[in-house]
Design a protein around this motif. Sequence first.
Motif, PDB file in Angstrom:
ATOM      1  N   ILE A  72       1.149  12.646  22.997  1.00  0.00           N
ATOM      2  CA  ILE A  72       1.519  12.319  24.671  1.00  0.00           C
ATOM      3  C   ILE A  72       2.294  11.320  25.076  1.00  0.00           C
ATOM      4  CG2 ILE A  72       0.015  11.603  26.628  1.00  0.00           C
ATOM      5  CD1 ILE A  72      -2.503  11.871  25.589  1.00  0.00           C
ATOM      6  N   ALA A  73       2.902  10.257  24.299  1.00  0.00           N
ATOM      7  CA  ALA A  73       3.714   9.298  24.551  1.00  0.00           C
ATOM      8  C   ALA A  73       4.725   9.893  24.837  1.00  0.00           C
ATOM      9  CB  ALA A  73       3.606   8.199  23.915  1.00  0.00           C
ATOM     10  N   ALA A  74       5.086  10.603  23.919  1.00  0.00           N
ATOM     11  CA  ALA A  74       6.356  11.553  23.229  1.00  0.00           C
ATOM     12  C   ALA A  74       6.989  13.059  24.255  1.00  0.00           C
ATOM     13  CB  ALA A  74       6.697  12.364  21.464  1.00  0.00           C
ATOM     14  N   LEU A  75       6.598  12.474  25.065  1.00  0.00           N
ATOM     15  CA  LEU A  75       6.174  13.900  26.041  1.00  0.00           C
ATOM     16  C   LEU A  75       7.192  12.993  27.156  1.00  0.00           C
ATOM     17  CD1 LEU A  75       2.813  14.757  27.594  1.00  0.00           C
ATOM     18  CD2 LEU A  75       4.348  16.098  26.455  1.00  0.00           C
ATOM     19  N   ASP A  76       6.974  11.189  27.092  1.00  0.00           N
ATOM     20  CA  ASP A  76       8.613  10.671  27.620  1.00  0.00           C
ATOM     21  C   ASP A  76       9.984  11.063  27.596  1.00  0.00           C
ATOM     22  OD1 ASP A  76       6.718   9.949  30.293  1.00  0.00           O
ATOM     23  OD2 ASP A  76       6.576   8.251  28.969  1.00  0.00           O
ATOM     24  N   GLY A 148       1.135   4.944  16.792  1.00  0.00           N
ATOM     25  CA  GLY A 148       1.859   5.771  16.324  1.00  0.00           C
ATOM     26  C   GLY A 148       3.080   5.737  16.262  1.00  0.00           C
ATOM     27  N   SER A 149       4.443   6.319  15.994  1.00  0.00           N
ATOM     28  CA  SER A 149       5.716   6.031  16.420  1.00  0.00           C
ATOM     29  C   SER A 149       6.260   7.155  16.608  1.00  0.00           C
ATOM     30  CB  SER A 149       6.338   5.756  15.005  1.00  0.00           C
ATOM     31  OG  SER A 149       5.879   6.152  14.277  1.00  0.00           O
ATOM     32  N   ILE A 150       7.624   7.214  17.616  1.00  0.00           N
ATOM     33  CA  ILE A 150       8.274   8.444  18.253  1.00  0.00           C
ATOM     34  C   ILE A 150       9.419   8.364  18.033  1.00  0.00           C
ATOM     35  CG2 ILE A 150       8.696   9.317  20.088  1.00  0.00           C
ATOM     36  CD1 ILE A 150       6.302   8.224  21.507  1.00  0.00           C
ATOM     37  N   GLY A 151      10.100   9.233  17.060  1.00  0.00           N
ATOM     38  CA  GLY A 151      11.665   8.801  16.893  1.00  0.00           C
ATOM     39  C   GLY A 151      12.064   7.897  15.736  1.00  0.00           C
TER      40      GLY A 151
END
Length: 211
Positions: A72-76, A148-151
């Motif tokens: 969900i946070a990755a949407l940004d 979690g993590s993104i990128g």
Amino acid sequence: MTQDNVRVNTGWERVDEHVLEQLRRHSVANLGDALDRLNIVDGGIAPIWSGAKAVGTALPVLTVAGDNKAVIAALDHIRPGDILVINALGYDGRAIIGDNLAQRFDVFGAVGAVVDGYVRDCAIIEKLGVPVFARGLTPAGPFKNGPGSIGEPVAIGGVVVNPGDIVAADDDGVIVIPPHRVDEALAGVEEIVAREAGLDAEVEALRSQLA
């Protein structure tokens, strides 16, 4: 940078759209042959609807099993041409995405999602035409607690995916192409396409002889 308990790395570059367009003309099987049949994700990750196809720049996401807070946070952080690559630890007890998130991926410009885990709402996602690849389906919804993590680099189906890698997926499966191997992939795949055209012509000639 950390958003709540989700780490975010934005310090990476995306490939140009014209590179993605060139790769979209080719099948995953031919691209795999052009790259020594390496970096091919295991066959357990497959399209959830027939005919799904996507080529995009990897936006990697790491989640806790059965939890999609990081997704969900990755949407940004989605940019046009991205493909979400989600390491959900292969967990089969909860769906990491469903039709709502698939629609949002599409609205923000993502070309699809590859999930090392399970998803749901297959029929709706197919109707929407959003390419989604996963290990399977379950109706059970996810938790939303993190972390979690993104990128950051993730592993899916036995292959490491770095942010900015190119991911190509179709009915046959998924391949990961590092940006520094794009020229090699394109040169090799053109040779393969030409060779296969010659083989097809041989078959047609044989068919005519035997008719």
